[in-house]
Write a protein that holds these residues in place. Sequence first.
Motif, short mmCIF file in Angstrom:
data_model
loop_
_atom_site.label_atom_id
_atom_site.label_comp_id
_atom_site.label_asym_id
_atom_site.label_seq_id
_atom_site.Cartn_x
_atom_site.Cartn_y
_atom_site.Cartn_z
N GLU A 14 -36.61 34.62 -15.70
CA GLU A 14 -35.30 35.23 -16.09
C GLU A 14 -34.35 34.44 -16.83
O GLU A 14 -33.23 34.84 -17.32
CB GLU A 14 -34.65 35.73 -14.89
N GLY A 58 -22.16 35.28 -14.86
CA GLY A 58 -22.49 36.68 -15.49
C GLY A 58 -21.53 37.10 -16.66
O GLY A 58 -22.17 37.68 -17.39
N GLY A 62 -23.33 37.02 -19.95
CA GLY A 62 -24.03 38.38 -20.22
C GLY A 62 -25.42 38.40 -19.39
O GLY A 62 -26.23 39.52 -19.50
N LYS A 63 -25.63 37.43 -18.94
CA LYS A 63 -27.04 37.30 -18.10
C LYS A 63 -26.67 37.07 -16.63
O LYS A 63 -25.70 36.32 -16.21
CB LYS A 63 -27.91 35.81 -18.46
N ALA A 64 -27.39 37.76 -15.65
CA ALA A 64 -27.05 37.70 -14.40
C ALA A 64 -26.97 36.37 -13.62
O ALA A 64 -27.59 35.47 -13.86
CB ALA A 64 -28.02 38.49 -13.43
N PRO A 91 -22.65 40.95 -14.21
CA PRO A 91 -23.97 40.84 -13.65
C PRO A 91 -24.32 39.92 -12.65
O PRO A 91 -24.14 38.62 -12.97
CB PRO A 91 -24.91 40.69 -15.02
N PHE A 142 -32.74 41.94 -11.70
CA PHE A 142 -32.11 41.41 -12.67
C PHE A 142 -32.07 42.55 -14.08
O PHE A 142 -30.99 42.68 -14.53
CB PHE A 142 -33.09 40.18 -13.68
N ARG A 143 -32.98 43.26 -14.18
CA ARG A 143 -32.96 44.41 -15.22
C ARG A 143 -31.61 45.31 -14.72
O ARG A 143 -30.83 45.49 -15.74
CB ARG A 143 -34.11 45.41 -15.25
N ASP A 146 -28.36 43.41 -15.33
CA ASP A 146 -27.77 43.17 -16.72
C ASP A 146 -27.57 44.55 -17.53
O ASP A 146 -26.46 44.37 -18.22
CB ASP A 146 -28.76 42.37 -17.22
N GLU A 147 -28.27 45.56 -17.33
CA GLU A 147 -27.97 46.65 -17.97
C GLU A 147 -26.78 47.21 -17.92
O GLU A 147 -26.02 47.48 -16.79
CB GLU A 147 -29.18 47.68 -18.05
N PRO A 150 -23.12 46.61 -16.03
CA PRO A 150 -23.55 45.59 -15.32
C PRO A 150 -22.87 45.64 -13.96
O PRO A 150 -21.77 46.27 -13.60
CB PRO A 150 -23.18 44.37 -16.25
N LYS A 210 -21.08 42.24 -24.80
CA LYS A 210 -22.04 42.61 -25.81
C LYS A 210 -21.42 42.43 -27.18
O LYS A 210 -22.02 43.40 -28.03
CB LYS A 210 -22.37 44.01 -25.48
#
Length: 551
Positions: A14, A58, A62-64, A91, A142-143, A146-147, A150, A210
Motif C-alpha cells: 500500500e 493522510g 492523500g494516502k492513508a 484518510p 485502505f480503499r 482513501d476514497e 476519505p 485531489k
Amino acid sequence: MKASDLMVRCLETEGVEFVFGIPGEENLDLLESLAHSRIKLILTRHEQAAGFMAATYGRLTGKAGVCLSTLGPGATNLVTAAAYAQLGAMPMVMITGQKPIKRSKQGQFQIIDVVDMMTPITKSTCQIVSGPSIPARVREAFRQADEERPGATHLELPEDIAAEDVDEQPIPASEVRRPVAEHKAISRAVALLSAARHPLLVIGAGANRKRCARMLRAFVDRQGIPFITTQMGKGVVDENHPLCLGNAAVSDGDFPHRAIEQSDCIVNVGHDVVEKPPFVMKTGARKVIHINYASAEVDPVYFPQVEVVGDIANAMWQMNEALSRQPNWDFDFMHSVCAAMHAHQEEGIFDARFPVTPARLVADIRRVMPSDSVIALDNGVYKIWFARNYNAAVPNSVLLDNALASMGAGLPSAMAAKLVHPDKPVMAICGDGGFMMNSQELETAVRLGLDLVVVILNDSAYGMIKWKQQHMGLTDFGLDFGNPDFVAYAQSYGAHGHRLSATEQLVPLLKQCLASGGVHLVDVPVDYSDNDRVLNREIPERSRALQAAQG
C-alpha cells in the motif's frame, strides 16, 4: 511466513512509509515483522498523538496514514484521533491488537469490544479472524480510507492470528478513476451562473485535496468571479489573490458574509457538512450550485438548486470551458468588501502592547513564514484570528481542524507535517491548554531529530471558553490554571526553550529558531482582551456600515 509478516507486506504494498503508535504485548509479532521491513516505526508517547500524526499524514499526502496500538486502553486512546480523521476527511488506517480469540487464557482482562466501539466513528471496522483473510482486509481498509469522502478505518489483529502460518500474497491496489460530472449538469450550472447578477465562489474543505487548486485558480482568473474560503478551504486558491474576499472564520456578520448576502448565485465548491455553513439559504432567495464528489446532504440551511456531482477539478475545468465572463455581472460591492476586509486586517499588525495581541501575533508569524511553509494550529480562540488574518498561499499550508476541533492536535500535526515536508519550515501554534494535552511529544520530536518551532500562546486559561463566558455576561469562573516553566520544560526534553519579554522580540526570535534547527519552544504571553471588541462588535458594525453605504 507468519501472518504478521503478511500483514506488513500488505502495508508495504500500500506504500506505507510510517507507522505511528505504541505497541503492546499483543502486537509483538507485528512489531518483529515491522523491524524487518522498510516501514519506519514512529514510537510516540501517547496513542492519541499517534492518531493525530497518522491523520495529518493522510491529509497532506492523500494516502492513508497508519497508526498502531495494543488492545483495551491503547485502543480507547485512539478514539479521539479516529473522530478527528473521520470528521476531517483525513484518510487513516488504525491497527489494534487483541488477546487470542481461539483460546483465552486471561478471561476478560483488558478486553472490550473495540470493533463495536469504532463503528460509529469510522468508515469501516473489523476483526481479522484468519491469517489468509489479511490481504483482502488490508486492501479494503485502505480503499475505504482513501476514497471520497476519505476517513478512518480500523483493523483488529488478535495475537494468535498474527502468529499463524500463511501462504497468501498481498493484493495490489486497482487503478481507479473518479467519475466525472454529467454534461447536462454542467450546462444547467453554466446557465444559472450566466444569468446571475452578483455571482460568488465559496471554496470549502472538499476542494482542499485531489489537486483541485490549479483548476480553481484557472476558473477564478478567467471568469473574474470573487471568492471566499472556509476555514478548511484555506489556500486552495491563493488568499492573496485580488479577488479573495476573505475567510469565513467568524460565524456571521464579517465582511465575507456581506458579500454572500449581496450574491444572487453561489458556486459552492467542496462543501462539507462538518464545517459551519458560511451562509444560510432561504427559499426563493439566492441560488446555490453544489459542486462536489458527492451529492448534497440537505438540511434546513442548505438545499442547492443545481448539483454537479463528480470529480471537482474536472467539473471546474468543464465549467471554465463552457462559460465566459458575462456583461451583466456586477462586482462593485464585492470589490468594496475586499478593500474593507484588507483594511481591517491591517489594523493592529504593528501594535506594540505586551503581552502580544492576536492581530500582531498573526502578522509577525506571517512575516517570518515563507509562502510554502506549514503552520499547524491547535484549537483555541487564536484559530479564528489565524483563519481570518493569515492568508494561505498554497493548499494545506494552514493545518487547522474545523471539524472535530479537538485540542491537543497542534504539536502532533506539526510533527507529521515535518516528516512529510522535511525541507519546509513547519511551526506548531498552540494554546497553553491544548499544548499540555500532548506536550510529552516534545520528546518524540527531539528523538526524531525534527527541525520544528512550537509557539505556545500563554494566557493561563482556556481562553476560547473564557471569551465566550465573558461575552454571555457570565461569572468569570472555572477556566484559569497554572503553567509549568515552559523554557525549563522544553529543556528537560532536550529542546531549546525561549520566553518572549517584549513584543518587538517576536520576529527576530522566530527567525533565529527557524534558522538554527532542532526543536524550539517559544513561550509567548498573549492578551486576548481584543476578542470581544473586535470579533463580536467591531467587525459586524463595520460590515453593516459598509453595506449601508453601498445601499
